[in-house]
Enzyme design. Structure first.
Site, mmCIF file in Angstrom:
data_model
loop_
_atom_site.group_PDB
_atom_site.id
_atom_site.type_symbol
_atom_site.label_atom_id
_atom_site.label_comp_id
_atom_site.label_asym_id
_atom_site.label_seq_id
_atom_site.Cartn_x
_atom_site.Cartn_y
_atom_site.Cartn_z
ATOM 1 N N CYS A 184 0.860 -1.189 0.000
ATOM 2 C CA CYS A 184 0.000 0.000 0.000
ATOM 3 C C CYS A 184 0.898 1.242 0.000
ATOM 4 O O CYS A 184 1.747 1.387 0.863
ATOM 5 C CB CYS A 184 -0.882 -0.021 1.244
ATOM 6 S SG CYS A 184 -1.665 1.537 1.625
ATOM 7 N N CYS A 224 -3.777 7.384 -1.593
ATOM 8 C CA CYS A 224 -5.108 7.419 -2.218
ATOM 9 C C CYS A 224 -6.213 7.876 -1.275
ATOM 10 O O CYS A 224 -7.247 8.358 -1.725
ATOM 11 C CB CYS A 224 -5.474 6.048 -2.763
ATOM 12 S SG CYS A 224 -4.074 5.112 -3.347
ATOM 13 N N THR A 268 -4.285 4.753 7.363
ATOM 14 C CA THR A 268 -3.265 4.437 6.371
ATOM 15 C C THR A 268 -2.412 5.668 6.069
ATOM 16 O O THR A 268 -2.944 6.718 5.718
ATOM 17 C CB THR A 268 -3.959 3.944 5.080
ATOM 18 O OG1 THR A 268 -4.663 2.756 5.389
ATOM 19 C CG2 THR A 268 -2.951 3.675 3.977
ATOM 20 N N GLU A 270 -0.140 1.877 9.146
ATOM 21 C CA GLU A 270 -1.401 2.282 9.761
ATOM 22 C C GLU A 270 -1.125 2.791 11.172
ATOM 23 O O GLU A 270 -0.205 2.303 11.826
ATOM 24 C CB GLU A 270 -2.390 1.109 9.837
ATOM 25 C CG GLU A 270 -3.367 1.056 8.676
ATOM 26 C CD GLU A 270 -2.782 0.435 7.425
ATOM 27 O OE1 GLU A 270 -1.882 -0.421 7.561
ATOM 28 O OE2 GLU A 270 -3.205 0.788 6.307
ATOM 29 N N HIS A 284 -12.903 4.868 -2.697
ATOM 30 C CA HIS A 284 -11.828 3.999 -2.195
ATOM 31 C C HIS A 284 -12.057 2.542 -2.609
ATOM 32 O O HIS A 284 -11.100 1.785 -2.783
ATOM 33 C CB HIS A 284 -11.653 4.139 -0.681
ATOM 34 C CG HIS A 284 -10.225 3.917 -0.268
ATOM 35 N ND1 HIS A 284 -9.173 4.636 -0.780
ATOM 36 C CD2 HIS A 284 -9.658 2.998 0.556
ATOM 37 C CE1 HIS A 284 -8.037 4.192 -0.272
ATOM 38 N NE2 HIS A 284 -8.303 3.184 0.540
ATOM 39 N N TYR A 311 -9.228 0.163 -4.878
ATOM 40 C CA TYR A 311 -8.713 -1.190 -4.652
ATOM 41 C C TYR A 311 -8.636 -1.997 -5.943
ATOM 42 O O TYR A 311 -7.849 -2.947 -6.039
ATOM 43 C CB TYR A 311 -9.590 -1.922 -3.620
ATOM 44 C CG TYR A 311 -9.285 -1.532 -2.181
ATOM 45 C CD1 TYR A 311 -8.752 -0.292 -1.874
ATOM 46 C CD2 TYR A 311 -9.529 -2.411 -1.140
ATOM 47 C CE1 TYR A 311 -8.469 0.063 -0.569
ATOM 48 C CE2 TYR A 311 -9.244 -2.061 0.176
ATOM 49 C CZ TYR A 311 -8.712 -0.824 0.455
ATOM 50 O OH TYR A 311 -8.423 -0.473 1.745
ATOM 51 N N CYS A 328 -4.903 -0.748 -6.903
ATOM 52 C CA CYS A 328 -3.727 -1.084 -6.081
ATOM 53 C C CYS A 328 -3.633 -2.580 -5.803
ATOM 54 O O CYS A 328 -2.546 -3.162 -5.865
ATOM 55 C CB CYS A 328 -3.714 -0.281 -4.792
ATOM 56 S SG CYS A 328 -4.873 -0.841 -3.536
ATOM 57 N N GLU A 358 -6.362 -5.623 4.831
ATOM 58 C CA GLU A 358 -6.876 -4.348 4.334
ATOM 59 C C GLU A 358 -7.869 -4.584 3.196
ATOM 60 O O GLU A 358 -8.849 -3.850 3.050
ATOM 61 C CB GLU A 358 -5.726 -3.450 3.884
ATOM 62 C CG GLU A 358 -6.194 -2.038 3.619
ATOM 63 C CD GLU A 358 -5.081 -1.131 3.161
ATOM 64 O OE1 GLU A 358 -4.176 -1.618 2.466
ATOM 65 O OE2 GLU A 358 -5.124 0.052 3.493
#
Ligand code: SF4
Ligand code: FE
Length: 485
Positions: free
Chosen positions: A100, A104, A191, A257, A292, A296, A299, A447
């Site tokens: 990650c 974003c 994050t 995180e 979001h 995903y 990413c 995640e």
């Protein structure tokens, strides 16, 4: 300086005086801390690639606010092409970091806050969107990383924010002043929080009238007075404190995180984007989550590419190129990974403009994307572990390989296809371990499950958006079943 370089970004973090707890200690120099630094490197890649001519189109764009060239991570989407490019950029970054890269959440926060505040201003006569756009210009001009902070600690899940025993379980306004507000509470699982220059806070759920102090959105510098960070542990994180770079699996990059605690933080008026307008909290949550969930699709498919590549490398290193069942497993992994990506592209291509002009993804398809992400990386990981074999969890440490007595024995007995060194074989095994069991599994697996909302949140949205009555109606018509039966 609209486009910072990666080293300028890293240096800019040094200027921030953040209070950070890690493993029971307040950290002085977090930028060079061996547990934290890989996550900074991952975020820095969003700067690094913006300076590479071959990625210019994906990583940079023209600001709709200033007309200047900016990093795409600070942009308001102006078309479906922008939405598609976002997903492609995220896949590229997932491939280049294997983790990650954190930037974003703020990006998704900007786009959600923009359209919702625009609608608030139109309907309520407020000036939140004007303020927000001024703020975003500052972010674009300085090419900042902004943490989009949504998830509250929530306390007793059965109780609404204002009914909680401890009123601080949701971030809320504790004082209204002439020139701003004072807020208290905490945001969990944040994050990239420590790698951010700014924090953009949004409410975590739809609020009711009695919860209006909790319907608050604002931005503050990440080192504002009253903010404290407590760093989250990751599986195997202390391997980063050991010598060598094999056992960590991904020595260069990692995710991050943290818990952010706001202890009576003052927010100047011009940085407040919602304060009490509880009716708009639901739309803000829904849009941020939607963006979001789209993210995903990019990413996670990028990180999936790394894992698929590692599985193929293991296959070759073990001399199994001709094993058809392994090739079949690789194809299965590709199918799952490309399905995730397809959903990210589909919800982008089906995006529509909101009243502010900022484009929003198709929410149904974004939720389908994320629901697939709660499942497919687990199956891809299962297949990667199947191909990797038991060595994945029984491989001795890098120190044993370096030992004068144990080392030569490990070299002899863990030798496989002769064209590959035992060290290379270990490195690939460790990368798969990292992604499916270790530090990388935080981003690639858990995640994928809970980030941008747990699976149930997507199922609720899918149920709401599905228009089941229409489906029933077309079925009835074709079957010749009358209405009302
Ligand atoms: Fe970006 Fe993915 Fe990390 Fe979310 S999980 S911040 S979308 S890289
Ligand atoms: Fe996430």
């Amino acid at each position: 300086m609209p486009l910072m370089t990666s080293s300028e970004y890293i240096e800019s973090l040094r200027k921030q005086k953040k209070r950070i707890f890690l493993a029971g200690e307040l950290i002085d120099n977090y930028v060079d801390h061996p547990i934290i630094r890989p996550s900074i490197n991952a975020c820095a890649m969003t700067y690094e690639l913006s300076h590479q001519p071959e990625y210019e189109e994906l990583l940079t764009t023209t600001s709709s606010l200033t007309g200047k060239r900016i990093n795409r991570f600070t942009h308001l989407h102006q078309s479906t092409d922008d939405l598609v490019k976002k997903v492609k950029m995220q896949r590229l970054l997932g491939q280049r970091t294997g983790c990650c890269f954190q930037r974003c959440v703020g990006f998704d926060g900007f786009n959600a806050v923009d359209s919702v505040t625009f609608e608030m201003d139109q309907e309520l006569g407020t000036e939140y969107n004007k303020r927000f756009r001024e703020y975003l210009k500052y972010v674009q001009e300085n090419d900042l990383v902004v943490d989009g902070a949504m998830t509250d600690t929530k306390g007793n899940r059965r109780l609404a924010p204002s009914d909680q025993e401890d009123p601080d379980q949701f971030v809320h306004v504790v004082e209204r002043k002439k020139d701003g507000i004072v807020v208290r509470g905490a945001k969990a699982h944040q994050t990239g929080a420590i790698n951010s220059h700014e924090i953009l806070v949004m409410p975590t759920q739809t609020m009711r009238e009695q919860d209006k102090d909790y319907a608050v959105s604002f931005a503050v510098p990440a080192d504002a007075q009253g903010i404290l960070y407590i760093y989250g542990r990751q599986s195997c994180d202390t391997r980063r404190l050991e010598e060598g770079d094999v056992d960590v699996g991904n020595a260069m990059f990692g995710g991050q995180e943290a818990l952010i605690v706001f202890s009576d933080v003052f927010v100047p008026r011009e940085r407040v984007f919602m304060c009490g307008e509880y009716k708009y909290s639901g739309a803000l949550v829904e849009r941020f989550a939607g963006y979001h969930r789209q993210s995903y699709g990019g990413c996670k498919s990028g990180v999936g590419d790394v894992l698929i590549g590692a599985a193929q490398a293991v296959m070759k290193m073990q001399g199994l190129e001709k094993a058809s069942h392994i090739k079949e497993k690789l194809v299965e992994m590709i199918h799952l990974n490309e399905t995730i990506y397809s959903c990210g592209i589909a919800c982008s291509a089906e995006g529509k403009p909101t009243t502010s002009g900022t484009y929003l993804i198709d929410l149904m398809l974004a939720n389908i994307c994320k629901l697939n992400v709660t499942r497919f990386p687990y199956e891809i990981s299962r297949l990667a572990q199947d191909i990797a074999g038991g060595l994945l969890v029984t491989l001795p440490s890098e120190k044993d390989f370096a030992h004068p007595e144990a080392g030569p024995l490990l070299e002899k007995y863990f030798r496989s296809a002769s064209s590959y060194s035992t060290e290379d074989r270990s490195r690939i095994q460790r990368l798969i371990e990292n992604l499916t069991l270790g530090m990388g599994a935080v981003g690639y697996l858990t995640e994928s499950m809970h980030g941008a909302g747990s699976p149930q949140a997507q199922k609720i949205m899918i149920g709401r958006l599905a228009n089941l009555d229409y489906k029933e109606q077309i079925a009835r018509e074709l079957a010749g079943v009358k209405k009302g039966n």
